[in-house]
Design a protein around this motif. Structure first.
Motif, PDB file in Angstrom:
ATOM      1  N   LEU A 199     -63.431  24.805 -77.313  1.00 36.99           N
ATOM      2  CA  LEU A 199     -62.250  24.648 -76.448  1.00 36.99           C
ATOM      3  C   LEU A 199     -62.512  23.621 -75.364  1.00 36.99           C
ATOM      4  O   LEU A 199     -61.571  23.002 -74.855  1.00 36.99           O
ATOM      5  CB  LEU A 199     -61.870  25.990 -75.805  1.00 36.99           C
ATOM      6  N   ASN A 200     -63.778  23.434 -75.006  1.00 38.45           N
ATOM      7  CA  ASN A 200     -64.142  22.438 -73.994  1.00 38.45           C
ATOM      8  C   ASN A 200     -64.577  21.112 -74.595  1.00 38.45           C
ATOM      9  O   ASN A 200     -64.305  20.050 -74.030  1.00 38.45           O
ATOM     10  CB  ASN A 200     -65.275  22.984 -73.116  1.00 38.45           C
ATOM     11  N   GLY A 248     -55.203  20.078 -66.212  1.00 36.21           N
ATOM     12  CA  GLY A 248     -55.814  20.237 -64.897  1.00 36.21           C
ATOM     13  C   GLY A 248     -56.095  21.676 -64.526  1.00 36.21           C
ATOM     14  O   GLY A 248     -56.558  21.951 -63.420  1.00 36.21           O
ATOM     15  N   THR A 249     -55.842  22.592 -65.450  1.00 42.22           N
ATOM     16  CA  THR A 249     -56.002  24.019 -65.155  1.00 42.22           C
ATOM     17  C   THR A 249     -57.245  24.573 -65.828  1.00 42.22           C
ATOM     18  O   THR A 249     -57.472  24.329 -67.017  1.00 42.22           O
ATOM     19  CB  THR A 249     -54.774  24.811 -65.640  1.00 42.22           C
ATOM     20  N   VAL A 250     -58.039  25.323 -65.073  1.00 41.56           N
ATOM     21  CA  VAL A 250     -59.209  26.000 -65.628  1.00 41.56           C
ATOM     22  C   VAL A 250     -58.866  27.472 -65.831  1.00 41.56           C
ATOM     23  O   VAL A 250     -58.394  28.147 -64.913  1.00 41.56           O
ATOM     24  CB  VAL A 250     -60.430  25.867 -64.699  1.00 41.56           C
ATOM     25  N   HIS A 251     -59.101  27.974 -67.047  1.00 45.44           N
ATOM     26  CA  HIS A 251     -58.813  29.362 -67.380  1.00 45.44           C
ATOM     27  C   HIS A 251     -60.118  30.133 -67.520  1.00 45.44           C
ATOM     28  O   HIS A 251     -61.097  29.618 -68.070  1.00 45.44           O
ATOM     29  CB  HIS A 251     -58.022  29.452 -68.682  1.00 45.44           C
ATOM     30  N   GLN A 252     -60.128  31.364 -67.051  1.00 45.63           N
ATOM     31  CA  GLN A 252     -61.312  32.213 -67.093  1.00 45.63           C
ATOM     32  C   GLN A 252     -61.087  33.364 -68.071  1.00 45.63           C
ATOM     33  O   GLN A 252     -60.154  34.137 -67.926  1.00 45.63           O
ATOM     34  CB  GLN A 252     -61.621  32.785 -65.711  1.00 45.63           C
ATOM     35  N   MET A 253     -61.967  33.490 -69.061  1.00 51.52           N
ATOM     36  CA  MET A 253     -61.936  34.595 -70.002  1.00 51.52           C
ATOM     37  C   MET A 253     -62.979  35.642 -69.600  1.00 51.52           C
ATOM     38  O   MET A 253     -63.973  35.325 -68.947  1.00 51.52           O
ATOM     39  CB  MET A 253     -62.236  34.102 -71.421  1.00 51.52           C
ATOM     40  N   ILE A 290     -67.790  30.628 -75.265  1.00 46.24           N
ATOM     41  CA  ILE A 290     -67.271  29.673 -74.277  1.00 46.24           C
ATOM     42  C   ILE A 290     -68.218  29.720 -73.082  1.00 46.24           C
ATOM     43  O   ILE A 290     -68.458  30.788 -72.519  1.00 46.24           O
ATOM     44  CB  ILE A 290     -65.847  30.031 -73.805  1.00 46.24           C
ATOM     45  N   ARG A 291     -68.727  28.561 -72.723  1.00 45.98           N
ATOM     46  CA  ARG A 291     -69.696  28.511 -71.616  1.00 45.98           C
ATOM     47  C   ARG A 291     -69.073  29.064 -70.329  1.00 45.98           C
ATOM     48  O   ARG A 291     -68.003  28.615 -69.889  1.00 45.98           O
ATOM     49  CB  ARG A 291     -70.156  27.072 -71.384  1.00 45.98           C
ATOM     50  N   PHE A 326     -62.515  27.509 -69.775  1.00 47.50           N
ATOM     51  CA  PHE A 326     -62.101  26.304 -70.496  1.00 47.50           C
ATOM     52  C   PHE A 326     -60.962  25.649 -69.728  1.00 47.50           C
ATOM     53  O   PHE A 326     -60.220  26.300 -68.990  1.00 47.50           O
ATOM     54  CB  PHE A 326     -61.700  26.617 -71.938  1.00 47.50           C
ATOM     55  N   ARG A 327     -60.858  24.361 -69.924  1.00 52.16           N
ATOM     56  CA  ARG A 327     -59.871  23.566 -69.192  1.00 52.16           C
ATOM     57  C   ARG A 327     -58.719  23.183 -70.114  1.00 52.16           C
ATOM     58  O   ARG A 327     -58.926  22.777 -71.256  1.00 52.16           O
ATOM     59  CB  ARG A 327     -60.526  22.301 -68.623  1.00 52.16           C
TER      60      ARG A 327
END
Length: 265
Positions: free
Chosen positions: A241-242, A63-68, A54-55, A59-60
């Protein structure tokens, strides 16, 4: 939950399943030949709830951006389930069913089920992701490390054959650029499209031919390592995912299968 390995047998084939080590297949022996690279991080592990990178680990979802976590900095790679312990739902002489509850850092609740089924001629892996709560994007895939040579380094190297419709152009960051190009010769760490379903042959001259098939149309082939070759069927490309999200909903789980069928030469 069990950390003990499970051994499945059928004919002269034997599979080791490791619930406590990410639900991976730790070994596949056919006629005494070990097909998978051995080691805690090798064998064949499930990639879920995403495949590949995942870049920037982001991933979005709406409207929510999640950080792994950036476990392959600057990106996140191969999902979270391979790092957890799975539960054994049921087992028999030639089949094991494992489950894994999605937990943090993955931001959604869900259940992953993996079925490992062995016959004397093939191994089938089936996986599903389901939710009874909110919907979310996800991917399913498998990451097998096939030994480059069987029976020791004196054996001939495996030959990989397949006919993809396209290759995802790979950027300097190892992620697809979004362009599809004509398939290029290896070595590869690349994603390919096979709209009729994944079908990749691995031939160890004089010993064994293995065909990796799946109804899915995406496969990553990685043969840049000296010891092993990876053929990874999955439900979407890296960073999918994106770029190509598949949605898991309470009414529609995400499901995928792959079969490895072998023939002695």
């Amino acid at each position: 939950m069990s950390d003990e390995d499970i051994t499945l047998t059928a004919g002269d084939a034997e599979v080791t399943v490791q619930p406590g080590n990410g639900g991976r297949v730790g070994g596949l022996r056919v006629g005494g030949l070990e097909l998978l690279r051995q080691g805690e991080r090798f064998g064949c592990f499930p990639m879920v709830p995403w495949c590949g990178r995942i870049r920037d680990g982001r991933f979005r979802d709406g409207g929510t951006v999640h950080q792994m976590p950036l476990n392959a900095a600057p990106n996140a790679i191969h999902g979270t389930a391979r790092d957890g312990a799975w539960k054994v739902a049921r087992r028999s002489a030639a089949e094991a069913v494992l489950t894994y509850e999605l937990v943090a850092p993955w931001p959604f609740t869900g259940l992953v089920t993996q079925m490992v089924t062995l016959t004397g001629d093939d191994l089938t892996l089936a996986m599903s992701v389901e939710t009874y709560d909110s919907s979310f994007p996800a991917q399913i895939g498998w990451h097998p490390w096939f030994n480059r040579a069987l029976g020791g380094r004196e054996g001939q190297d495996v030959r990989v054959s397949f006919e993809p419709a396209w290759q995802e152009e790979r950027g300097a960051d190892h992620l697809p650029t979004g362009n599809r190009v004509a398939p290029r010769p290896g070595p590869w760490d690349d994603c390919f499209g096979m709209p009729g379903g994944v079908d990749v042959g691995l031939t160890w001259p004089g010993l064994l031919e293995l065909r990796v098939t799946s109804p899915e149309e995406w496969v990553v082939v990685y043969d840049e390592q000296e010891a092993a070759v990876c053929v990874e069927p999955q439900t979407g490309p890296p960073d999918g995912l994106n770029t190509l999200p598949r949605l898991v909903t309470p009414l529609e789980p995400l499901e995928a299968t792959t079969t490895w069928r072998w023939t002695r030469l």
